[in-house]
Design a protein around this motif. Structure first.
Motif, PDB file in Angstrom:
ATOM      1  N   ILE A  72     -11.907   3.139  11.751  1.00 48.43           N
ATOM      2  CA  ILE A  72     -11.196   1.935  11.318  1.00 48.43           C
ATOM      3  C   ILE A  72     -10.087   1.734  12.349  1.00 48.43           C
ATOM      4  N   VAL A  73      -9.970   0.516  12.841  1.00 48.23           N
ATOM      5  CA  VAL A  73      -8.881   0.232  13.774  1.00 48.23           C
ATOM      6  C   VAL A  73      -7.933  -0.741  13.078  1.00 48.23           C
ATOM      7  N   GLU A  74      -6.662  -0.371  13.041  1.00 46.92           N
ATOM      8  CA  GLU A  74      -5.685  -1.168  12.292  1.00 46.92           C
ATOM      9  C   GLU A  74      -4.468  -1.439  13.156  1.00 46.92           C
ATOM     10  N   CYS A  75      -3.736  -2.494  12.772  1.00 47.83           N
ATOM     11  CA  CYS A  75      -2.418  -2.669  13.367  1.00 47.83           C
ATOM     12  C   CYS A  75      -1.537  -1.504  12.938  1.00 47.83           C
ATOM     13  N   TRP A  76      -0.725  -1.038  13.815  1.00 48.84           N
ATOM     14  CA  TRP A  76       0.277  -0.007  13.497  1.00 48.84           C
ATOM     15  C   TRP A  76       1.466  -0.736  12.892  1.00 48.84           C
ATOM     16  N   LEU A  77       1.678  -0.524  11.612  1.00 53.16           N
ATOM     17  CA  LEU A  77       2.800  -1.178  10.937  1.00 53.16           C
ATOM     18  C   LEU A  77       4.035  -0.297  11.074  1.00 53.16           C
ATOM     19  N   PRO A  78       5.124  -0.829  11.635  1.00 51.65           N
ATOM     20  CA  PRO A  78       6.342  -0.012  11.753  1.00 51.65           C
ATOM     21  C   PRO A  78       6.896   0.310  10.367  1.00 51.65           C
ATOM     22  N   LYS A  79       7.232   1.574  10.159  1.00 44.15           N
ATOM     23  CA  LYS A  79       7.666   2.023   8.821  1.00 44.15           C
ATOM     24  C   LYS A  79       9.177   1.900   8.649  1.00 44.15           C
ATOM     25  N   ALA A  80       9.574   1.774   7.402  1.00 45.48           N
ATOM     26  CA  ALA A  80      10.994   1.860   7.054  1.00 45.48           C
ATOM     27  C   ALA A  80      11.481   3.265   7.397  1.00 45.48           C
ATOM     28  N   SER A  81      12.796   3.423   7.546  1.00 49.17           N
ATOM     29  CA  SER A  81      13.294   4.769   7.844  1.00 49.17           C
ATOM     30  C   SER A  81      14.466   5.141   6.954  1.00 49.17           C
ATOM     31  N   VAL A  82      14.662   6.447   6.848  1.00 52.35           N
ATOM     32  CA  VAL A  82      15.766   6.992   6.062  1.00 52.35           C
ATOM     33  C   VAL A  82      16.324   8.182   6.850  1.00 52.35           C
ATOM     34  N   ILE A 103     -12.488   5.012 -11.859  1.00 55.60           N
ATOM     35  CA  ILE A 103     -11.619   6.046 -11.294  1.00 55.60           C
ATOM     36  C   ILE A 103     -10.360   6.159 -12.151  1.00 55.60           C
ATOM     37  N   ARG A 104     -10.096   7.362 -12.648  1.00 56.64           N
ATOM     38  CA  ARG A 104      -8.911   7.533 -13.507  1.00 56.64           C
ATOM     39  C   ARG A 104      -7.697   8.002 -12.720  1.00 56.64           C
ATOM     40  N   LEU A 105      -7.942   8.760 -11.639  1.00 59.03           N
ATOM     41  CA  LEU A 105      -6.830   9.379 -10.912  1.00 59.03           C
ATOM     42  C   LEU A 105      -6.917   9.017  -9.430  1.00 59.03           C
ATOM     43  N   ALA A 106      -5.797   8.727  -8.824  1.00 57.11           N
ATOM     44  CA  ALA A 106      -5.811   8.466  -7.374  1.00 57.11           C
ATOM     45  C   ALA A 106      -4.466   8.822  -6.767  1.00 57.11           C
ATOM     46  N   GLY A 107      -4.504   9.225  -5.498  1.00 58.26           N
ATOM     47  CA  GLY A 107      -3.279   9.428  -4.716  1.00 58.26           C
ATOM     48  C   GLY A 107      -3.239   8.316  -3.678  1.00 58.26           C
ATOM     49  N   ILE A 108      -2.283   7.417  -3.829  1.00 57.14           N
ATOM     50  CA  ILE A 108      -2.261   6.214  -2.996  1.00 57.14           C
ATOM     51  C   ILE A 108      -1.173   6.362  -1.928  1.00 57.14           C
ATOM     52  N   ASP A 109      -1.557   6.143  -0.681  1.00 54.72           N
ATOM     53  CA  ASP A 109      -0.577   6.180   0.416  1.00 54.72           C
ATOM     54  C   ASP A 109      -0.023   4.774   0.592  1.00 54.72           C
ATOM     55  N   VAL A 110       1.285   4.650   0.434  1.00 49.22           N
ATOM     56  CA  VAL A 110       1.934   3.338   0.516  1.00 49.22           C
ATOM     57  C   VAL A 110       2.962   3.354   1.643  1.00 49.22           C
ATOM     58  N   LEU A 111       2.828   2.394   2.510  1.00 49.08           N
ATOM     59  CA  LEU A 111       3.776   2.260   3.616  1.00 49.08           C
ATOM     60  C   LEU A 111       4.754   1.128   3.281  1.00 49.08           C
ATOM     61  N   LEU A 112       6.025   1.335   3.539  1.00 44.10           N
ATOM     62  CA  LEU A 112       7.001   0.246   3.422  1.00 44.10           C
ATOM     63  C   LEU A 112       7.392  -0.154   4.839  1.00 44.10           C
ATOM     64  N   THR A 113       7.262  -1.437   5.142  1.00 41.95           N
ATOM     65  CA  THR A 113       7.667  -1.886   6.480  1.00 41.95           C
ATOM     66  C   THR A 113       9.201  -1.900   6.544  1.00 41.95           C
ATOM     67  N   ARG A 114       9.726  -2.241   7.700  1.00 41.32           N
ATOM     68  CA  ARG A 114      11.192  -2.170   7.859  1.00 41.32           C
ATOM     69  C   ARG A 114      11.922  -3.106   6.923  1.00 41.32           C
ATOM     70  N   ASN A 115      11.264  -4.207   6.510  1.00 37.40           N
ATOM     71  CA  ASN A 115      11.929  -5.059   5.512  1.00 37.40           C
ATOM     72  C   ASN A 115      11.465  -4.687   4.087  1.00 37.40           C
ATOM     73  N   LEU A 116      10.883  -3.498   3.960  1.00 37.61           N
ATOM     74  CA  LEU A 116      10.488  -2.902   2.676  1.00 37.61           C
ATOM     75  C   LEU A 116       9.332  -3.623   1.993  1.00 37.61           C
ATOM     76  N   THR A 117       8.492  -4.292   2.768  1.00 35.98           N
ATOM     77  CA  THR A 117       7.264  -4.847   2.174  1.00 35.98           C
ATOM     78  C   THR A 117       6.250  -3.710   2.030  1.00 35.98           C
TER      79      THR A 117
END
Ligand SMILES: Nc1ncnc2c1ncn2[C@@H]1O[C@H](COP(=O)(O)OP(=O)(O)OP(=O)(O)O)[C@@H](O)[C@H]1O
Ligand SMILES: [Mg+2]
Length: 202
Positions: free
Chosen positions: A75-85, A152-166
């Motif tokens: 899968i080729v995707e855009c690299w979404l810049p992540k929020a930081s802490v 599906i009853r159970l899932a581990g979802i990977d969620v990315l927040l962009t720099r504006n927290l979308t």
């Protein structure tokens, strides 16, 4: 990438897991400088999956790694810049079961691949200080997504927040529930699973 003026992307094996073969690749618009991050290590003529993220800038090494990964379907995707802490970028693993959020863990990293077994650091979701509305938005995104898979009853979802927290869902894991932050303390996730099995079968 050149034609579309895209300077950074992710390449991810369709059937991979644990970030094996996952590549984050950034090219400078000058077409010369570039950097590639991945867990793949190079040992002479061998490429192998390691337990940390390496960065490569050498054109020959980058070509070798990309050519090897492209031997399979990706899968080729855009690299979404992540929020930081605290100076590190982060994303989330959200564990859902039976229409409820069981756990959210923050995965922080100084590079763009955040899987926790790759020497990245887990931190508490509450420490992000997100507003109640933002938390509700993330939860709703996850719960709506999992509704698309009624069996599906159970899932581990990977969620990315962009720099504006979308929030964006990166992927949904069939399990994704091994979270030491919880398992070594209250153990909410596995307790909830056992309760669900008990109430259905015992
Ligand atoms: N499009 C993207 N933009 C920015 N970061 C991404 C993107 N896709 C993936 N990542 C980063 O790379 C990591 C690994 O990617 P992904 O979760 O898709 O595969 P995986 O980790 O191999 O699968 P699993 O979670 O089942 O082990 C993500 O946790 C995230 O930090
Ligand atoms: Mg993942």
């Amino acid at each position: 990438m050149q034609a579309s003026k895209i300077t950074r992307m992710f390449i991810k094996p369709t059937l991979g897991s644990g970030a094996a073969g996952v590549i984050a690749w950034r090219r400078h618009p000058d077409g010369i400088r570039q950097v590639l991050y991945c867990a793949i290590a190079i040992d002479g003529s061998r490429l192998f999956n390691s337990n940390k993220i390496h960065s490569y800038q050498d054109d020959v090494q980058i070509r070798r790694i990309i050519s090897a990964v492209l031997q399979q379907e990706n899968i080729v995707e855009c690299w979404l810049p992540k929020a930081s802490v605290n100076g590190k970028s982060y994303d989330l693993r959200v564990v859902c079961m039976d229409g409820k959020i069981l756990w959210r863990v923050v995965r922080t990293s100084s590079q763009p691949i955040t899987n926790l077994h790759l020497q990245n650091q887990a931190s508490e979701f509450a420490s992000l200080g997100l507003s109640a509305a933002k938390v509700a938005e993330i939860d709703a995104l996850c719960l709506n997504a999992i509704q698309l898979f009624p069996d599906i009853r159970l899932a581990g979802i990977d969620v990315l927040l962009t720099r504006n927290l979308t929030p964006y869902i990166i992927e949904i894991n069939g399990q994704g529930d091994l979270i030491y932050q919880d398992a070594q303390n209250e153990n909410h996730i596995y307790r909830a699973q056992i309760q669900a099995i008990r109430s259905q079968y015992v």
